[in-house]
Design a protein around this motif. Sequence first.
Motif, PDB file in Angstrom:
ATOM      1  N   UNK A 141      45.573  17.950  43.556  1.00  0.00           N
ATOM      2  CA  UNK A 141      46.747  18.815  43.468  1.00  0.00           C
ATOM      3  C   UNK A 141      46.361  20.247  43.791  1.00  0.00           C
ATOM      4  N   UNK A 142      47.320  20.942  44.321  1.00  0.00           N
ATOM      5  CA  UNK A 142      47.125  22.356  44.618  1.00  0.00           C
ATOM      6  C   UNK A 142      47.603  23.128  43.404  1.00  0.00           C
ATOM      7  N   UNK A 143      46.698  23.756  42.687  1.00  0.00           N
ATOM      8  CA  UNK A 143      47.142  24.535  41.538  1.00  0.00           C
ATOM      9  C   UNK A 143      46.958  26.020  41.833  1.00  0.00           C
ATOM     10  N   UNK A 144      47.672  26.823  41.073  1.00  0.00           N
ATOM     11  CA  UNK A 144      47.589  28.277  41.231  1.00  0.00           C
ATOM     12  C   UNK A 144      46.175  28.748  40.905  1.00  0.00           C
ATOM     13  N   UNK A 145      45.740  29.784  41.596  1.00  0.00           N
ATOM     14  CA  UNK A 145      44.418  30.327  41.280  1.00  0.00           C
ATOM     15  C   UNK A 145      44.362  30.773  39.811  1.00  0.00           C
ATOM     16  N   UNK A 146      43.254  30.509  39.177  1.00  0.00           N
ATOM     17  CA  UNK A 146      43.090  30.915  37.790  1.00  0.00           C
ATOM     18  C   UNK A 146      42.813  32.411  37.736  1.00  0.00           C
ATOM     19  N   UNK A 147      43.358  33.054  36.710  1.00  0.00           N
ATOM     20  CA  UNK A 147      43.202  34.498  36.592  1.00  0.00           C
ATOM     21  C   UNK A 147      42.406  34.849  35.350  1.00  0.00           C
ATOM     22  N   UNK A 148      41.868  36.049  35.394  1.00  0.00           N
ATOM     23  CA  UNK A 148      41.059  36.569  34.303  1.00  0.00           C
ATOM     24  C   UNK A 148      41.578  37.962  33.980  1.00  0.00           C
ATOM     25  N   UNK A 149      41.726  38.267  32.708  1.00  0.00           N
ATOM     26  CA  UNK A 149      42.123  39.603  32.289  1.00  0.00           C
ATOM     27  C   UNK A 149      40.885  40.489  32.360  1.00  0.00           C
ATOM     28  N   UNK A 150      40.923  41.502  33.223  1.00  0.00           N
ATOM     29  CA  UNK A 150      39.816  42.447  33.356  1.00  0.00           C
ATOM     30  C   UNK A 150      40.325  43.847  33.051  1.00  0.00           C
ATOM     31  N   UNK A 151      39.440  44.665  32.543  1.00  0.00           N
ATOM     32  CA  UNK A 151      39.812  46.023  32.178  1.00  0.00           C
ATOM     33  C   UNK A 151      40.290  46.073  30.746  1.00  0.00           C
ATOM     34  N   UNK A 152      40.614  47.276  30.323  1.00  0.00           N
ATOM     35  CA  UNK A 152      41.024  47.475  28.942  1.00  0.00           C
ATOM     36  C   UNK A 152      42.293  48.299  28.869  1.00  0.00           C
ATOM     37  N   UNK A 153      43.030  48.126  27.803  1.00  0.00           N
ATOM     38  CA  UNK A 153      44.223  48.926  27.544  1.00  0.00           C
ATOM     39  C   UNK A 153      45.247  48.853  28.644  1.00  0.00           C
ATOM     40  N   UNK A 154      45.798  50.016  28.986  1.00  0.00           N
ATOM     41  CA  UNK A 154      46.854  50.058  29.998  1.00  0.00           C
ATOM     42  C   UNK A 154      46.315  49.766  31.393  1.00  0.00           C
ATOM     43  N   UNK A 155      44.999  49.790  31.575  1.00  0.00           N
ATOM     44  CA  UNK A 155      44.398  49.481  32.880  1.00  0.00           C
ATOM     45  C   UNK A 155      44.074  47.999  33.033  1.00  0.00           C
ATOM     46  N   UNK A 156      44.315  47.213  31.997  1.00  0.00           N
ATOM     47  CA  UNK A 156      44.014  45.780  32.072  1.00  0.00           C
ATOM     48  C   UNK A 156      44.879  45.128  33.147  1.00  0.00           C
ATOM     49  N   UNK A 157      44.297  44.119  33.783  1.00  0.00           N
ATOM     50  CA  UNK A 157      44.976  43.479  34.916  1.00  0.00           C
ATOM     51  C   UNK A 157      44.527  42.020  35.001  1.00  0.00           C
ATOM     52  N   UNK A 158      45.467  41.146  35.288  1.00  0.00           N
ATOM     53  CA  UNK A 158      45.155  39.735  35.524  1.00  0.00           C
ATOM     54  C   UNK A 158      44.791  39.577  36.994  1.00  0.00           C
ATOM     55  N   UNK A 159      43.565  39.138  37.282  1.00  0.00           N
ATOM     56  CA  UNK A 159      43.133  38.953  38.663  1.00  0.00           C
ATOM     57  C   UNK A 159      42.496  37.589  38.840  1.00  0.00           C
ATOM     58  N   UNK A 160      42.663  37.040  40.018  1.00  0.00           N
ATOM     59  CA  UNK A 160      41.928  35.837  40.401  1.00  0.00           C
ATOM     60  C   UNK A 160      40.870  36.265  41.404  1.00  0.00           C
ATOM     61  N   UNK A 161      39.937  35.392  41.674  1.00  0.00           N
ATOM     62  CA  UNK A 161      38.945  35.680  42.704  1.00  0.00           C
ATOM     63  C   UNK A 161      39.653  35.910  44.035  1.00  0.00           C
ATOM     64  N   UNK A 162      40.680  35.120  44.311  1.00  0.00           N
ATOM     65  CA  UNK A 162      41.416  35.260  45.569  1.00  0.00           C
ATOM     66  C   UNK A 162      42.061  36.630  45.682  1.00  0.00           C
ATOM     67  N   UNK A 163      42.622  37.139  44.551  1.00  0.00           N
ATOM     68  CA  UNK A 163      43.209  38.483  44.580  1.00  0.00           C
ATOM     69  C   UNK A 163      42.186  39.523  45.020  1.00  0.00           C
ATOM     70  N   UNK A 164      40.976  39.362  44.569  1.00  0.00           N
ATOM     71  CA  UNK A 164      39.915  40.332  44.889  1.00  0.00           C
ATOM     72  C   UNK A 164      39.487  40.241  46.347  1.00  0.00           C
ATOM     73  N   UNK A 165      39.585  39.066  46.934  1.00  0.00           N
ATOM     74  CA  UNK A 165      39.127  38.874  48.303  1.00  0.00           C
ATOM     75  C   UNK A 165      40.173  39.252  49.333  1.00  0.00           C
ATOM     76  N   UNK A 166      41.440  39.354  48.928  1.00  0.00           N
ATOM     77  CA  UNK A 166      42.505  39.689  49.880  1.00  0.00           C
ATOM     78  C   UNK A 166      42.556  41.196  50.087  1.00  0.00           C
ATOM     79  N   UNK A 167      42.932  41.618  51.300  1.00  0.00           N
ATOM     80  CA  UNK A 167      43.046  43.071  51.559  1.00  0.00           C
ATOM     81  C   UNK A 167      44.221  43.682  50.813  1.00  0.00           C
TER      82      UNK A 167
END
Length: 180
Positions: free
Chosen positions: A154-180
């Motif tokens: 099955x094709x599932x959505x890329x898994x994300x990781x909460x990175x950063x702290x406080x108001x700068x925290x962001x959910x990112x996947x590896x794919x998000x980081x590799x895209x321009x």
Amino acid sequence: MALLDDAQSRLAARPRDPLLHFEVAQAQMALGRVASAAASLRKSLDLEPSPMVLSAYHAVGDALMQSSQFADAEACWRRLIEIEPGDLAVRERLAATLRLSGRLQEAADMWHGIMPELHGAPEDQAWLYLDLGATIDQLLPAAGTGAEWILSQTQEEPRTLLVGEGSNAEELSAEDCYRP
């Protein structure tokens, strides 16, 4: 060995001389005693920070990291950050050390924290996003890319990781980081 003995004997007579601590560190590095050199440079920095000692301490941190002495390398990077908190290169090296030592979430948070400070430097940001994406991928491998890839149908959505702290925290996947 004679250089080290000579520098140590002069240091015994003048233990508060930052230059002698630096000389001892150089002799220790020449003998491959990197952790001892780090301690000598740390003492020199405590007595009187100078650009020459900071540069040498950075080289010692790199040598410790390359020889997998991650705790000692981390101590070097953290000391340098205390002295020069705005040095992004040192913070990047600390993040790399954390990643190599298996502290992936801390490494991801550190890289993510550096990103806003690189606004206007897209090439530098791209390299950090590459490191961040690889770290997220280590923590949360994309479905179908690991040993179970044959079983994944099955094709599932890329898994994300909460990175950063406080108001700068962001959910990112590896794919998000590799895209321009």
